[in-house]
Design a protein around this motif. Structure first.
Motif, PDB file in Angstrom:
ATOM      1  N   VAL A 188      -7.556   2.618   6.879  1.00 57.39           N
ATOM      2  CA  VAL A 188      -6.728   3.000   5.739  1.00 57.39           C
ATOM      3  C   VAL A 188      -6.967   4.479   5.468  1.00 57.39           C
ATOM      4  O   VAL A 188      -8.088   4.889   5.157  1.00 57.39           O
ATOM      5  N   LEU A 216      -3.589  -3.090  -0.892  1.00 58.05           N
ATOM      6  CA  LEU A 216      -4.504  -1.950  -0.920  1.00 58.05           C
ATOM      7  C   LEU A 216      -4.124  -1.079  -2.110  1.00 58.05           C
ATOM      8  O   LEU A 216      -3.203  -0.261  -2.030  1.00 58.05           O
ATOM      9  N   THR A 231       0.837  -1.196   0.000  1.00 58.16           N
ATOM     10  CA  THR A 231       0.000   0.000   0.000  1.00 58.16           C
ATOM     11  C   THR A 231       0.870   1.243   0.000  1.00 58.16           C
ATOM     12  O   THR A 231       2.003   1.222   0.500  1.00 58.16           O
TER      13      THR A 231
END
Length: 432
Positions: free
Chosen positions: A46, A89, A19
């Motif tokens: 997140v 992600l 991510t």
């Protein structure tokens, strides 16, 4: 992370995270810390995208935002205490979660094809709640003026502003308004909840916002408060309604007429912040808490005839000018009858203890059962870490939560006669 009383030794951790976004866990520990145990739910946040709830639901399975990841590892396998997970992600609100087979080495974090060789699930993050700067700044003004939080809580170990601020940073790191969010939850667990209840249940919600208020009923509800030191003659208690100590109902009515607009905005702003906070707090697993309970009506001097007005479906919501009270049995025979769906106008609090709920009951016991196939209480937030009394376990369901009425019957429980109403949560609506 909600602790389980029945935790297994099985643990898991995020071995590889792909991510470009900041990632936190609501328990405040590093994101790659080992977590787990059947019935334990962990919320990952997140930055700028949303939430990922990982809930261990069996010896070889994890629920990820409603999707089940089967690890392929049997419960008797020696590796069950060390599940290594892969999380990707991509930055668009999606996620890919995978598990490495026992004994496999973890690939390099730069390998973008990592997930292709693993057992994976792909899904969508739960959205971050919107936090109104206007509401947050207004609440900060109330904090500065000493109105929030309620200052006198003699039976509970009061949290300091610094403690609440740190909890806010841990639980709501995605917003610069983490302190107001944390403070409004904390304030809800004090006697301030009366303000948030009165100003919601006595709204005529059938007209569309801004909702008019049944001012007479609000004044009567305030004047009727008589809970130890929490009375209309108490300075701190009346300040929570932006008023001074009152000597009569007429005095309350006169003061209320002067502050009603600001008080109504105060309630609306705090309820909106409370809703945002509740959407962001960790979820609770239905394995460890298969039922939740609430004693109603939750303010002692309000009777059964105030129960029906707690719902948007009450026909009196369209009758501006009429007193917001309805015969309890008439309400139960119509829009609260089994098979009907009701929508709350106010926040509801639940406990995981039947005895505690019955103790607070004023004639009604709500029993909440989870929808089939759901491993977490999606509409309910575990707020105990932010409570004025951490000894009391509390789950809150935000205003606008919908419930299907499954059953209603009278019963004697712990020597108390109550109407037991069994409810099933439905997807909520946004009350604005």
């Amino acid at each position: 992370m909600i602790p389980s009383d029945h935790s297994r030794a099985t643990m898991w951790y995020l071995a590889i995270i792909e991510t470009d976004s900041q990632l936190w866990c609501s328990d405040g520990k590093p994101v790659n810390t080992p977590r787990g145990g059947t019935g334990v739910s962990s919320r990952f946040i997140v930055d700028g995208q949303g939430f990922l709830d990982l809930t261990q639901i069996a010896g070889n399975a994890i629920d990820a935002n409603g999707l089940t990841l089967f690890t392929g590892i049997q419960s008797h396998d020696q590796h069950t205490a060390d599940w290594r997970l892969f999380l990707q992600l991509p930055g668009d609100g999606a996620f890919v979660l995978g598990v490495y087979p026992p004994g496999d080495g973890c690939p390099n974090t730069t390998d973008r094809d990592t997930a292709e060789d693993l057992i994976t699930v792909s899904g969508t993050l739960k959205p971050l709640p919107a936090v109104s700067p206007t509401d947050a700044l207004f609440l900060e003004d109330m904090i500065t003026e000493g109105i929030v939080p309620y200052p006198d809580n003699p039976d509970s170990p009061v949290k300091s502003a610094d403690e609440i601020r740190e909890l806010g940073k841990r639980l709501f790191p995605f917003t610069p308004f983490s302190f107001p969010l944390a403070m409004c939850v904390y304030d809800w667990t004090t006697v301030s909840f009366a303000r948030l209840v009165f100003l919601k249940i006595f709204e005529y919600t059938g007209t569309g916002p801004p909702y008019p208020l049944d001012r007479q009923s609000v004044a009567q509800a305030i004047w009727g408060c008589d809970w130890e030191i929490y009375t209309p003659k108490n300075r701190d208690f009346m300040r929570t309604f932006l008023m001074n100590p009152a000597s009569s109902l007429a005095d309350v009515e006169a003061q209320l007429a002067k502050v009603i607009d600001e008080l109504h905005f105060f309630s609306d702003a705090q309820n909106r912040l409370l809703a945002a906070a509740m959407r962001a707090l960790p979820r609770t697993c239905t394995i460890t808490h298969p039922q939740l309970y609430s004693g109603q009506v939750d303010i002692q001097h309000l009777g059964l005839n105030h129960f029906g007005i707690e719902f948007l479906e009450c026909p009196l919501n369209h009758a501006v000018g009429e007193s917001l009270q309805q015969n309890f049995h008439e309400a139960m025979a119509s829009y609260i009858a089994p098979g009907r769906v009701i929508t709350t106008k106010m926040v509801w609090s639940f406990a995981d203890s039947l005895r505690d709920a019955v103790e607070y009951s004023n004639g009604i016991l709500l029993v909440l059962v989870p929808p089939g196939g759901k491993w977490t209480w999606e509409s309910g937030a575990y707020i105990t870490p932010l409570s004025v009394d951490p000894r009391k376990t509390e789950y809150t369901f935000l205003a606008g939560t919908r419930f299907e009425v499954r059953d209603a019957q009278e019963a004697y429980i712990y020597r108390k006669r109550v109407v037991v109403i069994t409810l099933l949560p439905c997807p909520p609506v946004d009350l604005g």
